[in-house]
Design a protein around this motif. Structure first.
Motif, short mmCIF file in Angstrom:
data_model
loop_
_atom_site.label_atom_id
_atom_site.label_comp_id
_atom_site.label_asym_id
_atom_site.label_seq_id
_atom_site.Cartn_x
_atom_site.Cartn_y
_atom_site.Cartn_z
N CYS A 153 0.63 -1.24 0.23
CA CYS A 153 0.09 0.00 -0.14
C CYS A 153 0.92 1.19 -0.04
CB CYS A 153 -0.90 0.14 1.21
SG CYS A 153 -0.19 0.32 2.72
N GLY A 154 2.13 1.10 0.28
CA GLY A 154 2.78 2.36 0.44
C GLY A 154 2.43 3.17 1.60
N GLN A 155 3.20 4.20 1.76
CA GLN A 155 3.09 4.99 2.88
C GLN A 155 2.53 6.75 2.42
OE1 GLN A 155 5.74 4.86 6.21
NE2 GLN A 155 7.03 3.20 4.79
N GLY A 156 1.97 6.81 1.27
CA GLY A 156 1.74 8.03 0.53
C GLY A 156 0.35 8.42 0.95
N ALA A 157 -0.36 9.56 0.37
CA ALA A 157 -1.70 9.98 0.66
C ALA A 157 -2.63 9.01 0.36
CB ALA A 157 -1.82 11.15 -0.24
N TRP A 158 -2.49 8.32 -0.68
CA TRP A 158 -3.31 7.06 -1.09
C TRP A 158 -3.72 6.24 0.00
CZ3 TRP A 158 -3.26 1.73 -2.18
CH2 TRP A 158 -4.20 1.40 -2.91
N ALA A 159 -2.62 5.76 0.58
CA ALA A 159 -2.77 4.93 1.70
C ALA A 159 -3.22 5.34 2.82
CB ALA A 159 -1.34 4.24 1.75
N ARG A 160 -2.72 6.81 3.08
CA ARG A 160 -3.28 7.09 4.49
C ARG A 160 -4.73 7.57 4.16
NH1 ARG A 160 0.89 10.63 7.16
NH2 ARG A 160 3.04 9.67 6.11
N SER A 161 -5.24 7.89 3.12
CA SER A 161 -6.67 8.16 2.80
C SER A 161 -7.35 6.86 3.37
CB SER A 161 -6.92 8.84 1.57
OG SER A 161 -8.33 9.09 1.23
N LEU A 162 -7.15 5.87 2.47
CA LEU A 162 -7.74 4.64 2.51
C LEU A 162 -7.83 3.99 4.03
CD1 LEU A 162 -7.94 4.99 -0.52
CD2 LEU A 162 -7.38 2.63 -0.90
N GLN B 240 -9.22 -7.91 11.94
CA GLN B 240 -8.06 -7.37 10.94
C GLN B 240 -6.66 -7.91 11.13
OE1 GLN B 240 -8.33 -3.17 10.96
NE2 GLN B 240 -10.36 -2.85 11.60
N VAL B 241 -6.05 -7.92 9.83
CA VAL B 241 -4.68 -8.39 9.83
C VAL B 241 -4.09 -7.08 9.20
CG1 VAL B 241 -3.20 -9.78 8.81
CG2 VAL B 241 -5.08 -10.56 9.33
N TRP B 242 -2.83 -6.61 9.96
CA TRP B 242 -2.07 -5.20 9.42
C TRP B 242 -0.66 -5.78 9.08
CZ3 TRP B 242 -2.82 0.19 11.59
CH2 TRP B 242 -4.48 0.29 11.53
N ASP B 243 -0.21 -5.51 7.99
CA ASP B 243 0.95 -5.96 7.44
C ASP B 243 1.72 -4.77 6.81
OD1 ASP B 243 2.93 -7.87 6.81
OD2 ASP B 243 2.30 -7.99 4.69
N ALA B 244 3.05 -4.95 6.73
CA ALA B 244 3.73 -4.06 5.65
C ALA B 244 3.66 -2.58 6.29
CB ALA B 244 3.52 -4.34 4.31
N ASP B 245 3.29 -1.88 5.21
CA ASP B 245 3.14 -0.24 5.37
C ASP B 245 1.97 0.15 6.19
OD1 ASP B 245 5.58 0.66 4.08
OD2 ASP B 245 4.70 0.45 2.00
N ALA B 246 0.71 -0.91 6.28
CA ALA B 246 -0.17 -0.30 7.53
C ALA B 246 0.74 -0.32 8.87
CB ALA B 246 -1.03 -1.40 7.35
N LEU B 247 1.58 -1.11 9.13
CA LEU B 247 2.37 -0.94 10.43
C LEU B 247 3.27 0.11 10.42
CD1 LEU B 247 2.87 -4.62 11.09
CD2 LEU B 247 1.25 -3.60 11.87
N ASN B 248 3.89 0.41 9.22
CA ASN B 248 4.85 1.52 9.00
C ASN B 248 3.94 2.89 9.40
OD1 ASN B 248 7.26 -0.04 8.82
ND2 ASN B 248 6.63 -0.02 6.51
N LEU B 249 2.97 2.92 8.95
CA LEU B 249 2.06 4.14 8.91
C LEU B 249 1.53 4.17 10.49
CD1 LEU B 249 0.00 4.02 5.79
CD2 LEU B 249 1.51 5.89 6.35
N ALA C 266 10.91 -2.76 15.06
CA ALA C 266 11.81 -1.88 15.86
C ALA C 266 11.23 -0.49 15.55
CB ALA C 266 12.94 -1.99 14.94
N ARG C 267 10.49 -0.10 14.53
CA ARG C 267 9.98 0.95 14.25
C ARG C 267 8.57 1.43 15.16
NH1 ARG C 267 11.93 0.38 9.11
NH2 ARG C 267 10.25 -0.91 8.37
N LEU C 268 7.90 0.35 15.21
CA LEU C 268 6.67 0.24 16.37
C LEU C 268 7.12 0.46 17.84
CD1 LEU C 268 4.82 -2.71 14.58
CD2 LEU C 268 3.76 -0.30 14.92
N LEU C 269 8.08 -0.11 18.05
CA LEU C 269 8.78 -0.26 19.37
C LEU C 269 9.73 0.93 19.74
CD1 LEU C 269 9.40 -3.95 20.23
CD2 LEU C 269 7.78 -2.47 21.17
N GLY C 270 10.14 1.80 18.61
CA GLY C 270 10.74 2.83 18.72
C GLY C 270 12.23 2.55 19.44
#
Length: 500
Positions: free
Chosen positions: A324-333, A344-353, A376-380
């Motif tokens: 899904c990427g991390q751009g405006a399209w993904a953020r909007s959807l 729900q299952v969250w994977d890849a860029d959903a987790l990065n967002l 690592a990004r989720l845990l900081g």
């Protein structure tokens, strides 16, 4: 204690827990030296089965109980008529307790014991009795040099309890670690033998419980459980008059420009995983390719949050993030989907967002499937910190997100908010490629759609995914993610037949 078809127990422990169990065995009436003798006998039996014609043994001994095991193994080999040497890398004068007694018995049995030297020749089967499970920091000299020479020797190596230099809790190499052909471990299986570098360093694994029946102290469960097919959740057989509406509707959202394949892999995996209906919300330019490849998937091009809300309202399960990427399209959807009361299952860029603060975590039942970098990004923290203790990272993430977390990688971990942890010790290096995570995400969505709870879906889905990769990986390099999908279908039928 339940065991799997490989005859290894399913329970996995941290080093401190194994020490507690060892102490409990002694407190229950089994002398420590007797346990050491049993360990040596178990290792010697395994060694003779592996190398029956070797006739020569070289033990490298440290200065703890691991060394005591090594001295007793040397004594058993001496009595069997083998040529035996012990190279004392740790000063025998520093040995105490049972280890000192083992050294004394080896000397009394005329075992040849020499001080370690970098010039000492290595020959025969090497027995690594240098360092045990208590190691927490980098291996120091002269042990590091001894380990390097063992690994460079090209000789067969048996590791006693754990390859020296391997962290028993995480499977990390602590500077230097022995690469064994065979490891015989005792009392309880160590978590680190199944994670990160553990499987590569321990080689073939054998277990001896030392005939102990004392449980761990009350209230102290294993650190994790290995996944085993006969103890996994199952899908119920289907009645003959079932229809697609009873089998769940999975919606996959993903596939920004240039990444349409990821979302399609997830959708196809959901379809083959048994979901009654599968929809795909993706970029308009990917719809034609999706329909050409998999016309059974209801593919729709979407541009706005309103469109995705309409689709999500009809779905039972959401799979968010593949490609899904991390751009405006993904953020909007994705922006409002977490608030929906659906599995729900969250994977890849959903987790990065989510990590970036652009999305809010779901409020209900959900699965997160990060690789170490995403975790690592989720845990900081850094990826290295996650890998330093994958079990702790997975459990912390499950607690923080209030989700079932699948931390992917060798020894994939499934952590639940209640602190339960499972480890999958299946898989194959050929699975190191693009799209494998998308296939897993879609499969998890299908299992949720068919009624499994998130933890059950994660355990079954991760095992199916890894076993399919293991079976197909035998053909070698070049495994494509799509190759797994059909094999997963066959494995699922073997595990949970569609008809009674």
């Amino acid at each position: 204690m339940p065991a799997s078809p490989d005859r290894l127990p399913l329970a996995l422990y941290r080093a401190a827990q194994v020490r507690a169990l060892d102490a409990r065995l002694i407190a229950a009436g089994t002398p420590g030296f007797e346990l050491m003798q049993r360990a040596a006998q178990a290792a010697w039996r395994a060694l003779r089965r592996r190398w029956p014609q070797a006739g020569e043994l070289c033990v490298l001994a440290g200065r703890g109980n691991n060394a005591g095991d090594g001295y007793l193994i040397a004594l058993l080999a001496q009595r069997a008529g083998w040529r035996v040497r012990v190279l004392a890398v740790g000063d025998p004068a520093q040995l105490v307790g049972d280890a000192a007694r083992a050294h004394a018995e080896a000397r009394a049995g005329r075992v040849r014991i020499e001080p370690w030297s970098e010039c000492a020749p290595l020959s025969g089967v090497l027995v690594d009795a240098l360092l045990g499970t208590g190691l927490s920091g980098p291996v120091r000299e002269p042990f590091a040099q001894a380990i390097r020479l063992i690994n460079a020797s090209g000789l067969p190596v048996l590791a006693v309890d754990i390859p020296s230099g391997l962290c028993a809790d995480s499977g990390r190499v602590l500077g230097e670690a022995v690469r064994a052909e065979l490891t015989v471990t005792f009392v309880g299986l160590k978590l680190g033998l199944f994670s990160l570098d553990g499987p590569d360093r321990c080689g073939a694994l054998r277990f001896a419980d030392l005939q102990g029946a004392a449980p761990l102290p009350a209230g102290e469960p294993p650190a994790a459980w290995r996944l085993a097919g006969e103890r996994l959740p199952t899908l119920a057989a289907r009645p003959r008059n079932v229809h697609k509406g009873q089998l769940g509707h999975a919606l996959v959202v993903g596939g920004d420009t240039g990444f349409g394949g990821a979302a399609l892999l997830a959708a196809e995996s959901a379809l083959r995983g048994g979901a009654g209906l599968v929809s795909l919300a993706t970029r308009e330019e990917h719809v034609a390719a999706a329909l050409a490849r998999r016309p059974e998937v209801m593919a729709r091009g979407v541009r706005s949050a309103n469109q995705i809300q309409e689709l999500a309202a009809t779905a039972d399960v959401l799979v968010l993030g593949p490609g899904c990427g991390q751009g405006a399209w993904a953020r909007s959807l994705l922006g409002g989907l977490g608030a929906l009361d659906k599995p729900q299952v969250w994977d890849a860029d959903a987790l990065n967002l989510l990590a970036a603060g652009a999305l809010a975590a779901p409020r209900g039942r959900w699965l997160a499937t990060p690789h170490p970098g995403e975790a690592a990004r989720l845990l900081g923290c850094s990826t290295a910190e996650v890998q330093a203790d994958r079990a702790a990272a997975a459990l912390e993430l499950a607690r923080c997100l209030n989700a079932v977390v699948v931390l992917k990688g060798l020894g994939s971990l499934i952590a639940s908010p209640d602190g339960t942890l499972h480890l999958c010790d299946h898989g194959h290096p050929a699975m190191a490629g693009a799209g494998l995570g998308d296939v897993l995400a879609g499969l998890l969505g299908a299992l949720l759609a068919q009624g499994l709870e998130p933890e059950a879906a994660a355990r079954l889905g991760v095992w199916l995914h890894a076993r399919a990769g293991e079976r197909l990986g035998g053909a070698g390099r070049g495994l494509a993610a799509a190759d797994l999908i059909e094999d997963i279908r066959h494995l699922l039928e073997e595990h949970s037949p569609c008809l009674n």
